[in-house]
Scaffold this motif. Structure first.
Motif, short mmCIF file in Angstrom:
data_model
loop_
_atom_site.label_atom_id
_atom_site.label_comp_id
_atom_site.label_asym_id
_atom_site.label_seq_id
_atom_site.Cartn_x
_atom_site.Cartn_y
_atom_site.Cartn_z
N VAL A 44 -12.79 29.91 51.31
CA VAL A 44 -12.37 31.31 51.27
C VAL A 44 -13.23 32.09 50.28
O VAL A 44 -13.70 33.20 50.56
N SER A 45 -13.47 31.49 49.11
CA SER A 45 -14.26 32.16 48.08
C SER A 45 -15.71 32.36 48.51
O SER A 45 -16.30 33.43 48.29
N LEU A 46 -16.30 31.34 49.11
CA LEU A 46 -17.70 31.44 49.53
C LEU A 46 -17.87 32.52 50.60
O LEU A 46 -18.89 33.22 50.63
N ARG A 47 -16.87 32.67 51.45
CA ARG A 47 -16.95 33.73 52.47
C ARG A 47 -16.80 35.10 51.84
O ARG A 47 -17.34 36.09 52.35
N ALA A 48 -16.04 35.18 50.73
CA ALA A 48 -15.86 36.46 50.04
C ALA A 48 -17.14 36.90 49.32
O ALA A 48 -17.36 38.09 49.10
N ALA A 117 -10.18 41.89 45.41
CA ALA A 117 -8.99 42.42 46.07
C ALA A 117 -9.18 42.44 47.59
O ALA A 117 -8.25 42.12 48.35
N ASP A 118 -10.37 42.83 48.04
CA ASP A 118 -10.64 42.91 49.48
C ASP A 118 -10.45 41.56 50.15
O ASP A 118 -10.02 41.47 51.31
N ALA A 119 -10.79 40.48 49.44
CA ALA A 119 -10.69 39.14 50.00
C ALA A 119 -9.31 38.51 49.80
O ALA A 119 -9.06 37.39 50.24
N GLY A 120 -8.41 39.23 49.12
CA GLY A 120 -7.08 38.70 48.86
C GLY A 120 -7.07 37.58 47.83
O GLY A 120 -6.14 36.77 47.79
N LEU A 121 -8.08 37.54 46.97
CA LEU A 121 -8.15 36.52 45.93
C LEU A 121 -7.29 36.92 44.74
O LEU A 121 -6.96 38.09 44.56
N THR A 169 -12.48 40.47 34.38
CA THR A 169 -13.72 40.48 35.15
C THR A 169 -13.61 39.49 36.31
O THR A 169 -12.63 38.74 36.41
N VAL A 170 -14.62 39.47 37.14
CA VAL A 170 -14.76 38.38 38.10
C VAL A 170 -14.98 37.09 37.31
O VAL A 170 -15.78 37.06 36.38
N VAL A 171 -14.24 36.04 37.66
CA VAL A 171 -14.41 34.75 36.99
C VAL A 171 -14.52 33.65 38.04
O VAL A 171 -13.90 33.73 39.10
N ASN A 172 -15.32 32.64 37.74
CA ASN A 172 -15.36 31.46 38.60
C ASN A 172 -14.02 30.74 38.53
O ASN A 172 -13.52 30.24 39.53
N GLY A 173 -13.42 30.66 37.36
CA GLY A 173 -12.08 30.14 37.20
C GLY A 173 -11.98 28.65 37.00
O GLY A 173 -11.00 28.16 36.43
N ALA A 174 -12.96 27.90 37.48
CA ALA A 174 -12.95 26.44 37.32
C ALA A 174 -14.30 25.98 36.78
O ALA A 174 -14.69 24.83 36.98
N LEU A 196 -12.16 31.18 42.29
CA LEU A 196 -12.70 32.52 42.15
C LEU A 196 -11.57 33.54 42.07
O LEU A 196 -10.64 33.52 42.87
N ALA A 197 -11.63 34.43 41.07
CA ALA A 197 -10.54 35.37 40.84
C ALA A 197 -11.02 36.50 39.94
O ALA A 197 -12.19 36.55 39.54
N GLN A 198 -10.11 37.40 39.62
CA GLN A 198 -10.33 38.40 38.59
C GLN A 198 -9.41 38.05 37.43
O GLN A 198 -8.19 37.94 37.61
N GLY A 199 -9.97 37.84 36.25
CA GLY A 199 -9.15 37.42 35.12
C GLY A 199 -9.91 37.44 33.82
O GLY A 199 -10.87 38.19 33.64
N ASP A 200 -9.49 36.57 32.90
CA ASP A 200 -10.07 36.52 31.57
C ASP A 200 -11.42 35.81 31.60
O ASP A 200 -11.49 34.62 31.93
N PRO A 201 -12.52 36.49 31.24
CA PRO A 201 -13.84 35.84 31.27
C PRO A 201 -13.94 34.65 30.31
O PRO A 201 -14.78 33.78 30.50
N ALA A 202 -13.09 34.62 29.29
CA ALA A 202 -13.13 33.50 28.34
C ALA A 202 -12.81 32.17 29.02
O ALA A 202 -13.20 31.11 28.53
N ARG A 203 -12.12 32.21 30.14
CA ARG A 203 -11.79 30.97 30.86
C ARG A 203 -13.05 30.22 31.28
O ARG A 203 -13.04 28.98 31.36
N ASP A 204 -14.12 30.95 31.57
CA ASP A 204 -15.35 30.32 32.04
C ASP A 204 -16.23 29.80 30.90
O ASP A 204 -17.25 29.16 31.16
N LEU A 205 -15.85 30.08 29.65
CA LEU A 205 -16.71 29.72 28.54
C LEU A 205 -16.15 28.64 27.63
O LEU A 205 -16.79 28.24 26.67
#
Length: 395
Positions: A44-48, A117-121, A169-174, A196-205
């Motif tokens: 789903v994320s790759l298609r978004a 939001a458009d992708a429903g993530l 921000t946009v975050v990879n999330g994992a 993939l989501a919108q959230g805290d960028p610190a999660r990716d670091l």
């Protein structure tokens, strides 16, 4: 065709294929229900990630090619992204590769958020990110295995409103070290987009803040430089908190699957973190002073501040009369209007981004060394190991 197991942790059967038009492809078949769910989310994320979005990234990501049913599940075919996998320490071992890592992460966090939001993530506000951390800490405390010193440390961080004042921000999330593919000193690809989501960028670091690489601070500098003032000053502290909370997740996993060995391992890691907190070798999660501003914050603040009454002497201190988040930033961060503060009080500034021009360079380097040492010796550095163990346990 040949076997391919990169970043699978045993959860997938994967092979490399060469198509008739000479493209390299990867076919992956999940080996468990959890892996099947992860693969569906990844697809789903790759298609978004449309061609327009992909064009903003300085590295490659897989493209979906097709899928087919197989043995009660499905095989998914994507393009193959070349590159080598490195450990967190290797990605932060010298300036060249560390700089590329910081720029790559900043590119993800600089993507426009509309497509999420458009992708429903999933989308998470700053307030929701805070509440999720509080809920995780409460669950860990309810196990009876969380040391009181850590509970107090983490609760102080969640009680500090300044720490949670950020723009999602946009975050990879994992994202972890093995998500990044490199060639020489350059990040060439990023795989694993299931969260993939919108959230805290610190999660990716968090994995970067708990690495032992000598150039981890350089990666963080490159990240802030590439964000051009859009990254909040407290992001490193939240990232360190997320790194420590990986140990809480490992504990909860052990409790949930009723595995005494995992619980004992998690308790040992948490005890190591407690030791570093007691001897003050671990970096504080919450600042003792007022808000620390990055150079980007200062420049943005100066642009928005009336200049009629500002002094113009050469070498004047970079102190301003006021600083406030815009209404948009407060709304996106899920904050209430704050009471006005003393407009005459000076605001401490972090000039570390100005390199040799900063009088605090040595102090900053000492803090960076202390943080990396704490991550390595205290159990915060063991968060990456805990992540790997959870991945292996889910395989």
């Amino acid at each position: 065709m040949r076997a391919h197991t990169r970043k699978s942790h045993g959860a997938f059967d994967a092979v490399l294929l060469r198509s008739t038009d000479d493209r390299m492809l990867v076919l992956r078949v999940p080996r468990s229900q959890a892996a099947e769910s992860e693969q569906s989310s990844d697809l789903v994320s790759l298609r978004a990630l449309t061609p327009g979005i992909r064009s903003r990234l300085p590295f490659d990501i897989p493209e979906p090619v097709g899928q087919a049913p197989i043995d009660g599940t499905r095989a998914v075919v994507t393009t193959f992204v070349p590159g080598a996998v490195r450990t967190a320490d290797e990605l932060a071992e010298h300036d060249g590769i560390a700089t590329s890592v910081g720029q790559a992460l900043a590119a993800v966090h600089s993507l426009p958020t509309g497509f999420i939001a458009d992708a429903g993530l999933p989308r998470q506000t700053a307030a929701e990110a805070h509440d999720a951390v509080v809920e995780l800490i409460d669950r860990a405390a309810d196990t009876g295995h969380l040391p009181a010193a850590l509970l107090r440390r983490w609760e102080e961080a969640t009680d500090d409103a300044a720490l949670w004042r950020f723009r999602p921000t946009v975050v990879n999330g994992a994202l972890a070290a093995d998500s990044l593919l490199v060639d020489g000193d350059a990040v060439t690809g990023l795989i694993g987009w299931s969260a993939l989501a919108q959230g805290d960028p610190a999660r990716d670091l968090h994995w970067l803040l708990t690495s032992r690489g000598d150039a981890a601070e350089r990666a963080l500098d490159a990240y802030f430089d590439a964000r051009e003032g859009d990254a909040d000053a407290h992001l490193p502290q939240r990232a360190l908190l997320y790194g420590e909370l990986e140990l809480a997740k490992w504990l909860l996993h052990g409790v949930e699957v009723r595995d005494d060995e995992i619980v004992a391992d998690a308790v040992g890691l948490l005890d190591g973190l407690v030791a570093s907190v007691h001897d003050h070798s671990s970096e504080p999660l919450s600042p003792e002073t007022g808000p620390i501003l990055t150079v980007g914050d200062v420049e943005r603040m100066l642009d928005e501040t009336p200049r009629e009454n500002l002094p113009r002497e050469a070498g004047a201190s970079l102190l301003t009369d006021s600083y406030d988040f815009s209404e948009l930033e407060r709304r996106e961060a899920g904050e209430r209007d704050a009471a006005p503060f003393d407009a005459t009080a000076p605001i401490p500034l972090d000039l570390s981004d100005w390199g040799d021009a900063s009088p605090a360079t040595d102090e900053r380097a000492d803090r960076a060394d202390g943080q990396r040492d704490a991550a390595a010796d205290s159990g915060a550095g063991a968060a990456t190991d805990a992540q790997a163990r959870r991945n292996a346990a889910s395989s």
